[in-house]
Design a protein around this motif. Structure first.
Motif, PDB file in Angstrom:
ATOM      1  N   UNK A 141      28.169 -45.474   1.635  1.00 50.01           N
ATOM      2  CA  UNK A 141      28.817 -46.751   1.357  1.00 50.01           C
ATOM      3  C   UNK A 141      29.950 -47.365   2.122  1.00 50.01           C
ATOM      4  N   UNK A 142      31.090 -46.802   2.079  1.00 49.51           N
ATOM      5  CA  UNK A 142      31.931 -46.936   2.800  1.00 49.51           C
ATOM      6  C   UNK A 142      31.441 -46.604   4.617  1.00 49.51           C
ATOM      7  N   UNK A 143      30.938 -45.626   5.093  1.00 49.94           N
ATOM      8  CA  UNK A 143      30.289 -45.425   6.148  1.00 49.94           C
ATOM      9  C   UNK A 143      29.291 -46.440   6.550  1.00 49.94           C
ATOM     10  N   UNK A 144      28.392 -46.499   5.591  1.00 47.23           N
ATOM     11  CA  UNK A 144      27.791 -47.475   5.721  1.00 47.23           C
ATOM     12  C   UNK A 144      28.398 -49.194   6.092  1.00 47.23           C
TER      13      UNK A 144
ATOM     14  N   UNK B 104      42.183 -41.746   7.331  1.00 48.64           N
ATOM     15  CA  UNK B 104      41.813 -42.602   8.303  1.00 48.64           C
ATOM     16  C   UNK B 104      40.549 -41.659   9.396  1.00 48.64           C
ATOM     17  N   UNK B 105      41.059 -40.333   9.846  1.00 49.56           N
ATOM     18  CA  UNK B 105      40.635 -39.705  10.928  1.00 49.56           C
ATOM     19  C   UNK B 105      39.748 -39.037   9.528  1.00 49.56           C
ATOM     20  N   UNK B 106      39.024 -38.474   8.800  1.00 48.97           N
ATOM     21  CA  UNK B 106      38.275 -38.121   8.512  1.00 48.97           C
ATOM     22  C   UNK B 106      37.114 -38.942   7.849  1.00 48.97           C
ATOM     23  N   UNK B 107      37.921 -40.695   7.789  1.00 46.97           N
ATOM     24  CA  UNK B 107      36.940 -41.356   7.863  1.00 46.97           C
ATOM     25  C   UNK B 107      36.097 -41.464   9.599  1.00 46.97           C
ATOM     26  N   UNK B 108      36.577 -41.347   9.891  1.00 39.68           N
ATOM     27  CA  UNK B 108      36.417 -42.135  11.032  1.00 39.68           C
ATOM     28  C   UNK B 108      35.704 -40.770  11.893  1.00 39.68           C
ATOM     29  N   UNK B 109      35.675 -39.196  11.765  1.00 39.40           N
ATOM     30  CA  UNK B 109      34.607 -38.214  12.040  1.00 39.40           C
ATOM     31  C   UNK B 109      33.610 -38.588  11.414  1.00 39.40           C
ATOM     32  N   UNK B 110      33.215 -38.831   9.578  1.00 40.64           N
ATOM     33  CA  UNK B 110      32.308 -38.899   8.971  1.00 40.64           C
ATOM     34  C   UNK B 110      31.144 -40.310   9.777  1.00 40.64           C
ATOM     35  N   UNK B 111      32.430 -41.390  10.313  1.00 45.56           N
ATOM     36  CA  UNK B 111      31.323 -42.553  10.912  1.00 45.56           C
ATOM     37  C   UNK B 111      30.801 -42.388  12.412  1.00 45.56           C
ATOM     38  N   UNK B 112      30.998 -41.438  13.383  1.00 43.49           N
ATOM     39  CA  UNK B 112      31.375 -40.597  14.457  1.00 43.49           C
ATOM     40  C   UNK B 112      30.200 -40.340  14.276  1.00 43.49           C
ATOM     41  N   UNK B 113      29.661 -38.977  13.610  1.00 39.50           N
ATOM     42  CA  UNK B 113      28.865 -38.494  13.773  1.00 39.50           C
ATOM     43  C   UNK B 113      27.165 -39.208  13.212  1.00 39.50           C
ATOM     44  N   UNK B 114      27.567 -40.357  12.072  1.00 46.08           N
ATOM     45  CA  UNK B 114      26.643 -41.044  11.946  1.00 46.08           C
ATOM     46  C   UNK B 114      25.985 -41.839  12.239  1.00 46.08           C
TER      47      UNK B 114
ATOM     48  N   UNK C  61      20.726 -42.219  10.028  1.00 34.56           N
ATOM     49  CA  UNK C  61      21.923 -41.640   9.458  1.00 34.56           C
ATOM     50  C   UNK C  61      22.365 -42.051   7.731  1.00 34.56           C
ATOM     51  N   UNK C  62      22.466 -42.889   7.625  1.00 30.53           N
ATOM     52  CA  UNK C  62      22.457 -43.569   6.235  1.00 30.53           C
ATOM     53  C   UNK C  62      21.084 -43.002   5.359  1.00 30.53           C
ATOM     54  N   UNK C  63      20.575 -43.598   5.819  1.00 31.99           N
ATOM     55  CA  UNK C  63      18.942 -43.362   5.185  1.00 31.99           C
ATOM     56  C   UNK C  63      18.687 -41.908   4.752  1.00 31.99           C
ATOM     57  N   UNK C  64      18.790 -41.287   6.089  1.00 30.40           N
ATOM     58  CA  UNK C  64      18.451 -40.050   5.554  1.00 30.40           C
ATOM     59  C   UNK C  64      20.011 -39.280   4.479  1.00 30.40           C
ATOM     60  N   UNK C  65      21.294 -39.404   4.620  1.00 26.19           N
ATOM     61  CA  UNK C  65      21.436 -38.683   2.859  1.00 26.19           C
ATOM     62  C   UNK C  65      21.466 -39.560   2.172  1.00 26.19           C
ATOM     63  N   UNK C  66      20.551 -40.713   1.979  1.00 23.67           N
ATOM     64  CA  UNK C  66      19.749 -41.882   0.787  1.00 23.67           C
ATOM     65  C   UNK C  66      19.262 -40.969   0.238  1.00 23.67           C
ATOM     66  N   UNK C  67      17.793 -40.912   0.924  1.00 28.69           N
ATOM     67  CA  UNK C  67      16.967 -40.544   0.190  1.00 28.69           C
ATOM     68  C   UNK C  67      16.359 -38.963  -0.133  1.00 28.69           C
TER      69      UNK C  67
END
Length: 178
Positions: free
Chosen positions: A20-23, A141-151, A164-170
């Protein structure tokens, strides 16, 4: 021989909250805002403040699970073209993190690179990190940014801003059905 950092030994954490946060952050980026809108930021801040220590650990583990899942997808995509995921993903991730000095402290970047390499080699990012002690405030912040950048990297590869969000949601909805 099994590694103590094998993903089967790792806590999944609160993947839904991390997703949810990354989305939310991705939507801000795609809407052209450098930061989340104030109302969304307030909701996110209230949510994280309500977590408590165990909830915060679960959110961190959830973010690490996202990083692992994103890297697993990227690994499969790169291998299908005879490319090494670490060679193609880590340098651009590090360069992007370095361009975010207000959000990502320089001393957190090597840890994030290590998390991504761990995930890219089939290890749990959270268990890999745990062997070096407790998480630091500068790494959040770096952890969140890393997940965001990968997505965002996955979305760019696929040409689909929601992939990316749909991939994980599914994957999550499939795991609850099993």
């Amino acid at each position: 021989m099994s590694s103590p950092c094998d993903p089967q030994h790792a806590p999944a954490g609160d993947v839904g909250a991390a997703l949810m946060m990354i989305d939310s952050r991705l939507k801000s980026v795609y809407d052209g805002r450098a930061t989340a809108d104030p109302e969304q930021q307030q909701l996110t801040d209230q949510f994280t403040a309500s977590l408590g220590p165990q909830g915060a650990r679960d959110l961190i583990d959830g973010a690490c699970t996202l990083i692992y899942m994103f890297m697993r997808w990227l690994q499969l995509a790169h291998e299908s073209q005879d490319k090494d995921v670490i060679e193609y993903v880590v340098p651009s991730l590090v360069a992007s993190l370095r361009q975010m000095p207000k959000s990502v402290r320089p001393e957190a970047i090597p840890t994030m690179a290590g998390l991504v390499v761990a995930a890219g080699t089939g290890l749990s990012p959270s268990l890999w990190r745990r062997q070096y002690g407790d998480w630091t405030a500068s790494e959040m912040n770096a952890l969140e940014a890393t997940a965001l950048l990968l997505a965002e990297h996955i979305n760019r590869i696929t040409g689909d801003r929601d992939f990316a969000i749909r991939l994980i949601s599914e994957a999550l909805s499939g795991s609850t059905q099993d």
